[in-house]
Structures are given as structure tokens and as C-alpha cells.
Design a protein around this motif. Structure first.
Motif, PDB file in Angstrom:
ATOM      1  N   THR A 159       0.840  -1.197   0.000  1.00 35.93           N
ATOM      2  CA  THR A 159       0.000   0.000   0.000  1.00 35.93           C
ATOM      3  C   THR A 159       0.879   1.252   0.000  1.00 35.93           C
ATOM      4  N   SER A 160       0.478   2.229  -0.753  1.00 38.69           N
ATOM      5  CA  SER A 160       1.250   3.477  -0.847  1.00 38.69           C
ATOM      6  C   SER A 160       1.201   4.267   0.453  1.00 38.69           C
ATOM      7  N   LYS A 161       0.324   3.849   1.371  1.00 42.06           N
ATOM      8  CA  LYS A 161       0.226   4.536   2.664  1.00 42.06           C
ATOM      9  C   LYS A 161       1.455   4.268   3.534  1.00 42.06           C
ATOM     10  N   ILE A 162       2.191   3.200   3.224  1.00 39.37           N
ATOM     11  CA  ILE A 162       3.407   2.887   3.986  1.00 39.37           C
ATOM     12  C   ILE A 162       4.568   3.660   3.391  1.00 39.37           C
ATOM     13  N   THR A 163       5.025   4.669   4.137  1.00 39.35           N
ATOM     14  CA  THR A 163       6.115   5.523   3.673  1.00 39.35           C
ATOM     15  C   THR A 163       7.302   5.531   4.631  1.00 39.35           C
ATOM     16  N   GLY A 164       7.133   4.871   5.772  1.00 39.43           N
ATOM     17  CA  GLY A 164       8.194   4.832   6.771  1.00 39.43           C
ATOM     18  C   GLY A 164       7.902   3.762   7.798  1.00 39.43           C
ATOM     19  N   LEU A 165       8.735   3.713   8.835  1.00 41.55           N
ATOM     20  CA  LEU A 165       8.601   2.654   9.826  1.00 41.55           C
ATOM     21  C   LEU A 165       7.290   2.767  10.609  1.00 41.55           C
ATOM     22  N   PHE A 166       6.901   3.991  10.957  1.00 41.22           N
ATOM     23  CA  PHE A 166       5.676   4.167  11.736  1.00 41.22           C
ATOM     24  C   PHE A 166       4.448   3.721  10.947  1.00 41.22           C
ATOM     25  N   THR A 167       4.364   4.138   9.688  1.00 37.54           N
ATOM     26  CA  THR A 167       3.217   3.742   8.871  1.00 37.54           C
ATOM     27  C   THR A 167       3.253   2.236   8.569  1.00 37.54           C
ATOM     28  N   MET A 168       4.443   1.642   8.577  1.00 37.40           N
ATOM     29  CA  MET A 168       4.544   0.186   8.439  1.00 37.40           C
ATOM     30  C   MET A 168       3.842  -0.504   9.612  1.00 37.40           C
ATOM     31  N   MET A 169       4.014   0.060  10.802  1.00 39.14           N
ATOM     32  CA  MET A 169       3.363  -0.502  11.986  1.00 39.14           C
ATOM     33  C   MET A 169       1.839  -0.391  11.881  1.00 39.14           C
ATOM     34  N   ILE A 170       1.372   0.760  11.391  1.00 40.43           N
ATOM     35  CA  ILE A 170      -0.073   1.027  11.346  1.00 40.43           C
ATOM     36  C   ILE A 170      -0.769   0.202  10.272  1.00 40.43           C
ATOM     37  N   TYR A 171      -0.190   0.149   9.085  1.00 37.11           N
ATOM     38  CA  TYR A 171      -0.884  -0.446   7.943  1.00 37.11           C
ATOM     39  C   TYR A 171      -0.455  -1.879   7.629  1.00 37.11           C
ATOM     40  N   SER A 172       0.544  -2.389   8.359  1.00 39.74           N
ATOM     41  CA  SER A 172       0.984  -3.760   8.091  1.00 39.74           C
ATOM     42  C   SER A 172       1.053  -4.599   9.366  1.00 39.74           C
ATOM     43  N   VAL A 173       1.858  -4.170  10.326  1.00 35.41           N
ATOM     44  CA  VAL A 173       2.044  -4.950  11.549  1.00 35.41           C
ATOM     45  C   VAL A 173       0.743  -5.057  12.337  1.00 35.41           C
TER      46      VAL A 173
END
Length: 201
Positions: A159-173
Motif C-alpha cells: 500500500t502506498s500509505k506505507i512511507t516509513g517505519l511508523f506507517t509500516m506498523m499502522i498499515y501492516s504490523v
């Protein structure tokens, strides 16, 4: 003398149960399903937390932590990779938290409804801690063997919403652990009544 023998027998039985559940958990780690719609390839769904939950619910929360630890020690020994220890650390943190919180609540209220509540609360606690541990510990450790940019790129491909480590946590982890937790909980609810007598006796 009889009391000593009885106590020794109880400890032996507990050790046997712990060993059995740890091995089953380790074996289940080999049956993995990638969730490519929500998580990078190195994050895969399994139900290896099921034996951990069974041990915690039937014997006590501390036993769940022990089984989670042994399961991951076996994985570290037999499934060692270039990132040896990182995945196992993450799995232990998540698995132990899930089992401890869920079983602690359930053992105070042993009803079907409270089992559902306890597993739900366990999943939520597990997910929050998974996000924290992945953000501060696990992903930074992965970053030492793989460029963090490459890890983030795996997430951005989902997803293009993942742009960094924090957004990785929100939209993936976060969604990954919710799916994993509730999948394991559903299986637990299906098998617990049938399997638990084997470990209670």
C-alpha cells in the motif's frame, strides 16, 4: 516419602506436557501462510501460538510463557537464518503476551463468554505490544542485515500509505497481528474442550 514421590510425579507430568506442547508449537511454525495483501514476505501467518494458549489455559499463564520460550529456542536451533534470533524474539514477545493475558483472565472466569473476552483482550494486548516491539526492537534489528529502505519498500508495494517505519506498523504490523491473533483464537475455541482434558489430567 509418598508426598515427595507425588510431588516429583506432578513435576514430571508438567515437564512432559510443556515439552510436548513446545514441540507441537515448533512444528506448527513450519506451516506458514503469507498474507501478501497486508504484510511483507518475511511476515507469515501460522497458528503456533495454539499450543502455547493450551498450556497457559490448562496449566497457568507462566507455563504459557515457558512454552513460548521453548518453542522459539527450538526454532532458533533448527531454523537458523541470516536474521537468526530476530524473528524468534518477535514471536516470543507476541506469543507470551497473548498467552499470559488471555489465560490470566480466563482462569478467573471459566465460562465460554469469558473465554471469548479473554482471547479478544489477549489479541489486543498482543497487537499493541507487537507494534511497540517491532518499532523499537525487531525492525531496527532487521535493518542491520537489510537496508531499512528495502524493508519499507516491501510495505510500500502493498500500500502506498506505507512511507516509513511508523506507517509500516499502522498499515501492516497492526492488521497482520489482528488477523493472526483472531485466527488462532478461533481455532482455540474449536479445539479447547476436546483437547484440554489431555493436559488437565
Amino acid at each position: 516419602m509418598n508426598k515427595v514421590n507425588s510431588s516429583t510425579m506432578i513435576r514430571t507430568k508438567d515437564m512432559t506436557k510443556i515439552g510436548m506442547l513446545s514441540v507441537i508449537g515448533f512444528i506448527l511454525m513450519y506451516f506458514q501462510l503469507p498474507l501478501t495483501f497486508v504484510a511483507p514476505p518475511f511476515m507469515k501467518l501460522d497458528i503456533s501460538d495454539l499450543p502455547v494458549l493450551l498450556g497457559a489455559f490448562t496449566m497457568g499463564p507462566v507455563f504459557g510463557i515457558i512454552i513460548a520460550a521453548l518453542k522459539n529456542i527450538l526454532a532458533l536451533i533448527f531454523k537458523g537464518t541470516i536474521t537468526a534470533g530476530v524473528g524468534e524474539l518477535s514471536n516470543f514477545i507476541v506469543s507470551a503476551t497473548f498467552a499470559f493475558v488471555s489465560s490470566y483472565i480466563y482462569r478467573k472466569h471459566k465460562t465460554y463468554n469469558w473465554a471469548v473476552v479473554s482471547l479478544t483482550v489477549g489479541v489486543l494486548f498482543m497487537t499493541v505490544l507487537a507494534m511497540m516491539s517491532n518499532y523499537f526492537i525487531v525492525f531496527p534489528l532487521y535493518g542491520k542485515v537489510m537496508p531499512m529502505e528495502a524493508i519499507i519498500a516491501m510495505g510500500s508495494a502493498i500500500t502506498s500509505k506505507i512511507t516509513g517505519l511508523f506507517t509500516m506498523m499502522i498499515y501492516s504490523v497492526l492488521p497482520f497481528n489482528l488477523i493472526k491473533g483472531f485466527t488462532t483464537s478461533a481455532v482455540m475455541m474449536l479445539v479447547y474442550k476436546k483437547v484440554s482434558p489431555l493436559f488437565k489430567n
